[in-house]
Design an enzyme around this catalytic site. Sequence first.
Site, PDB file in Angstrom:
ATOM      1  N   TRP A  73      33.348 150.235 -53.081  1.00 45.85           N
ATOM      2  CA  TRP A  73      33.875 150.305 -54.408  1.00 45.85           C
ATOM      3  C   TRP A  73      35.119 151.144 -54.565  1.00 45.85           C
ATOM      4  O   TRP A  73      34.963 152.424 -54.080  1.00 45.85           O
ATOM      5  CB  TRP A  73      32.455 150.551 -55.092  1.00 45.85           C
ATOM      6  CG  TRP A  73      32.715 150.645 -56.692  1.00 45.85           C
ATOM      7  CD1 TRP A  73      32.682 149.480 -57.750  1.00 45.85           C
ATOM      8  CD2 TRP A  73      33.269 151.466 -57.444  1.00 45.85           C
ATOM      9  NE1 TRP A  73      32.915 149.601 -58.732  1.00 45.85           N
ATOM     10  CE2 TRP A  73      33.529 150.820 -58.679  1.00 45.85           C
ATOM     11  CE3 TRP A  73      33.832 152.602 -57.421  1.00 45.85           C
ATOM     12  CZ2 TRP A  73      33.790 151.507 -59.901  1.00 45.85           C
ATOM     13  CZ3 TRP A  73      34.059 153.431 -58.442  1.00 45.85           C
ATOM     14  CH2 TRP A  73      34.346 152.850 -59.659  1.00 45.85           C
ATOM     15  N   SER A 101      33.740 145.721 -65.901  1.00 51.72           N
ATOM     16  CA  SER A 101      33.320 144.257 -66.179  1.00 51.72           C
ATOM     17  C   SER A 101      33.558 143.794 -67.509  1.00 51.72           C
ATOM     18  O   SER A 101      33.846 144.608 -68.514  1.00 51.72           O
ATOM     19  CB  SER A 101      31.557 144.384 -65.901  1.00 51.72           C
ATOM     20  OG  SER A 101      31.658 144.449 -64.603  1.00 51.72           O
ATOM     21  N   ARG A 118      30.720 150.225 -72.163  1.00 47.49           N
ATOM     22  CA  ARG A 118      31.577 149.452 -71.276  1.00 47.49           C
ATOM     23  C   ARG A 118      30.714 148.054 -71.328  1.00 47.49           C
ATOM     24  O   ARG A 118      29.649 147.794 -71.771  1.00 47.49           O
ATOM     25  CB  ARG A 118      31.522 149.990 -69.888  1.00 47.49           C
ATOM     26  CG  ARG A 118      30.129 150.359 -69.118  1.00 47.49           C
ATOM     27  CD  ARG A 118      30.483 150.406 -67.795  1.00 47.49           C
ATOM     28  NE  ARG A 118      29.544 150.968 -67.038  1.00 47.49           N
ATOM     29  CZ  ARG A 118      28.963 152.174 -67.190  1.00 47.49           C
ATOM     30  NH1 ARG A 118      29.556 153.048 -67.899  1.00 47.49           N
ATOM     31  NH2 ARG A 118      27.897 152.560 -66.200  1.00 47.49           N
ATOM     32  N   GLU A 162      23.871 148.553 -68.750  1.00 45.63           N
ATOM     33  CA  GLU A 162      24.947 147.895 -68.271  1.00 45.63           C
ATOM     34  C   GLU A 162      24.852 146.355 -68.359  1.00 45.63           C
ATOM     35  O   GLU A 162      23.770 145.594 -68.542  1.00 45.63           O
ATOM     36  CB  GLU A 162      25.318 148.083 -66.854  1.00 45.63           C
ATOM     37  CG  GLU A 162      25.444 149.741 -66.381  1.00 45.63           C
ATOM     38  CD  GLU A 162      25.727 149.904 -64.988  1.00 45.63           C
ATOM     39  OE1 GLU A 162      26.500 150.869 -64.751  1.00 45.63           O
ATOM     40  OE2 GLU A 162      25.141 149.433 -64.138  1.00 45.63           O
ATOM     41  N   TRP A 203      35.845 144.269 -51.065  1.00 41.52           N
ATOM     42  CA  TRP A 203      34.520 144.534 -51.869  1.00 41.52           C
ATOM     43  C   TRP A 203      34.349 143.614 -53.205  1.00 41.52           C
ATOM     44  O   TRP A 203      35.451 143.509 -53.690  1.00 41.52           O
ATOM     45  CB  TRP A 203      34.709 146.012 -52.458  1.00 41.52           C
ATOM     46  CG  TRP A 203      33.600 146.420 -53.633  1.00 41.52           C
ATOM     47  CD1 TRP A 203      33.794 146.422 -54.823  1.00 41.52           C
ATOM     48  CD2 TRP A 203      32.388 146.910 -53.277  1.00 41.52           C
ATOM     49  NE1 TRP A 203      32.730 146.692 -55.496  1.00 41.52           N
ATOM     50  CE2 TRP A 203      31.751 146.778 -54.611  1.00 41.52           C
ATOM     51  CE3 TRP A 203      31.570 147.065 -52.194  1.00 41.52           C
ATOM     52  CZ2 TRP A 203      30.797 147.395 -54.697  1.00 41.52           C
ATOM     53  CZ3 TRP A 203      30.204 147.651 -52.211  1.00 41.52           C
ATOM     54  CH2 TRP A 203      29.765 147.633 -53.747  1.00 41.52           C
ATOM     55  N   MET A 204      33.249 143.171 -53.515  1.00 40.19           N
ATOM     56  CA  MET A 204      32.997 142.661 -54.750  1.00 40.19           C
ATOM     57  C   MET A 204      31.530 143.004 -55.412  1.00 40.19           C
ATOM     58  O   MET A 204      30.893 143.592 -54.564  1.00 40.19           O
ATOM     59  CB  MET A 204      32.874 141.032 -54.732  1.00 40.19           C
ATOM     60  CG  MET A 204      31.738 140.634 -54.446  1.00 40.19           C
ATOM     61  SD  MET A 204      31.478 138.729 -54.819  1.00 40.19           S
ATOM     62  CE  MET A 204      30.867 138.969 -56.573  1.00 40.19           C
ATOM     63  N   ASN A 205      31.751 143.299 -56.704  1.00 41.33           N
ATOM     64  CA  ASN A 205      30.558 143.580 -57.283  1.00 41.33           C
ATOM     65  C   ASN A 205      30.334 142.622 -58.651  1.00 41.33           C
ATOM     66  O   ASN A 205      30.390 141.257 -58.356  1.00 41.33           O
ATOM     67  CB  ASN A 205      30.008 145.156 -57.683  1.00 41.33           C
ATOM     68  CG  ASN A 205      30.964 145.844 -58.559  1.00 41.33           C
ATOM     69  OD1 ASN A 205      32.205 146.131 -58.016  1.00 41.33           O
ATOM     70  ND2 ASN A 205      30.818 146.290 -59.735  1.00 41.33           N
ATOM     71  N   ASP A 206      29.981 143.125 -59.794  1.00 49.60           N
ATOM     72  CA  ASP A 206      29.418 142.138 -60.722  1.00 49.60           C
ATOM     73  C   ASP A 206      30.408 140.922 -60.953  1.00 49.60           C
ATOM     74  O   ASP A 206      31.636 140.992 -61.045  1.00 49.60           O
ATOM     75  CB  ASP A 206      29.697 142.963 -62.204  1.00 49.60           C
ATOM     76  CG  ASP A 206      28.938 144.178 -62.130  1.00 49.60           C
ATOM     77  OD1 ASP A 206      28.726 144.762 -61.227  1.00 49.60           O
ATOM     78  OD2 ASP A 206      29.364 145.046 -63.226  1.00 49.60           O
TER      79      ASP A 206
END
Length: 520
Positions: free
Chosen positions: A72, A105, A178, A230, A45-48
């Site tokens: 996630w 992040s 955050r 965000e 998995w990857m996000n930001d």
Amino acid sequence: MNKIFFHLVTIALFAMACNRFDKITTTDMRESYRPQVHFSPDSMWMNDPNGMVYYNGEYHLFYQYYPDSTIWGPMHWGHAISTDLVHWEPMPIALYPDSLGWIFSGSAVADVSNTSGLGTEEDPPLVAIFTYHNRPLEDAGCDTFQYQGLAYSIDKGRSWTKYDHNPVLPNPGIRDFRDPKVFWYSESNRWMMILAVQDHVSIYSSPNLIDWTFESNFGEGTGSQDGVWECPDLFPMQTGDTTKWIMMVSVGSGGPNGGSATQYFVGDFDGHTFSREGTKTKWVDYGKDNYAGVTWSNIPKEDGRRLFIGWMNNWQYANQIPTGKWRGATTIVRELEMVEVYNDYLLISKPVGELKTLRDKEEQLKPELISGEMEIKKTFEFPLEVSLHFNTKNSSAMNFAERFGIEFYNKKNEKLLIGYDNLNKLFFIDRTGAGWESPNKEFAGIHYAPYINSDPILDMHLIIDRSSVELYAKGGLVVMTEQFFSREPFTTISLFAERGEIELGEGKIWPLNSIWNKGK
Ligand code: FRU
């Protein structure tokens, strides 16, 4: 005996090295949905995108990564390095969760004057500032489960040490606290931190990246407030003699076509507060699949570009897209510019110039009048770059088409349409019949970007990979990024004009070489 011991040690070291290599890259990166000109992790998995910093000839890209699943979960910082913003070298995981929490992040800077004292002036540290997410505290119902931590590297980003006295910015009792983005503000010789705090952004300053002072808030009741704020960013942009500051903020839901998207505000920053001009909500990208994007720090003055990269996904269906052993990719790196349009300041995005190095032989399309469907290519393979100029004035078209554009299709009759709706004055991407439909029904659909074309030429520039399309129209004033997952690769390309005609003035197609090997 010594010899046997030596062999055992060699085998063990080799096994460890293989295992490590295994984690970094194990496939030929050729799966059917695998992006060929976009970054994606080999697996999981990857996000930001996180911590993008240029240092010593290298562009670093860190990213939200969960190495144990394609869903996630406990966040790490994955890492990749590029020397040209196009080809990426996968690196070992940079930051692992620890007793303070998962690694959410954040950003990274080159502390070239060693203000933090964590390196030396000869060997300045790279400093990453990120959010710790403390799951046990969250589960216990406390509001203080997110706070900011620091890690540094004195070997050009190869290994990272967490700061001994983390967190550097404790939580003041706010649930969403955050995604710190840090930059150097030379006018006051201070580091500035922009932090997403529920429905607004908080600005902090520091002389050394360690001790932070609250400066001001921006944004309550402003812009899109449909979701939590965000991943903010704040940076100056110039057009002619005018300098404006851009505050970019991703918003978890309520994007122009639904779900998560990134808005921006144009205004001024005086080292303490950001003040916005105008009231219109502006979007970095109108497509459904560009989220949490921020810009690189420490780009050399001689270069001077503002380089952006986003996560090519949408929280509405991010955990479901049918990619395979990996899930998640980035957009193409983009160059941001600011332009003045009717006394308003807008961002434009262009694919990073270096992408041109991937172009194979250019094919020119014949200028001609299109009506109905006109096949222009019977066999091709993604990735492709396409540039189309349609003449919307002074053309031989008698009866101007209501909708026109380009269409990709396959033998299963699946199709992807990208074009302009002249009745409603909207660019559109139609992925309704392009294959996979998300179980939550948020994926398929026709998605729009408003634009009243008053110019004689309507230009569309496309970067199309195996499972994504990026449309840069009107020189990058209108951008749409969308994923698609056809059940079979698209094989045919047509131009189309519905209920009328359109004149193609100029058309060019370039096959793009894969970034995962040297040439196809
Ligand atoms: C944005 C985001 C950030 C957070 C990270 C967690 O997509 O929700 O706010 O830090 O993802 O993975």
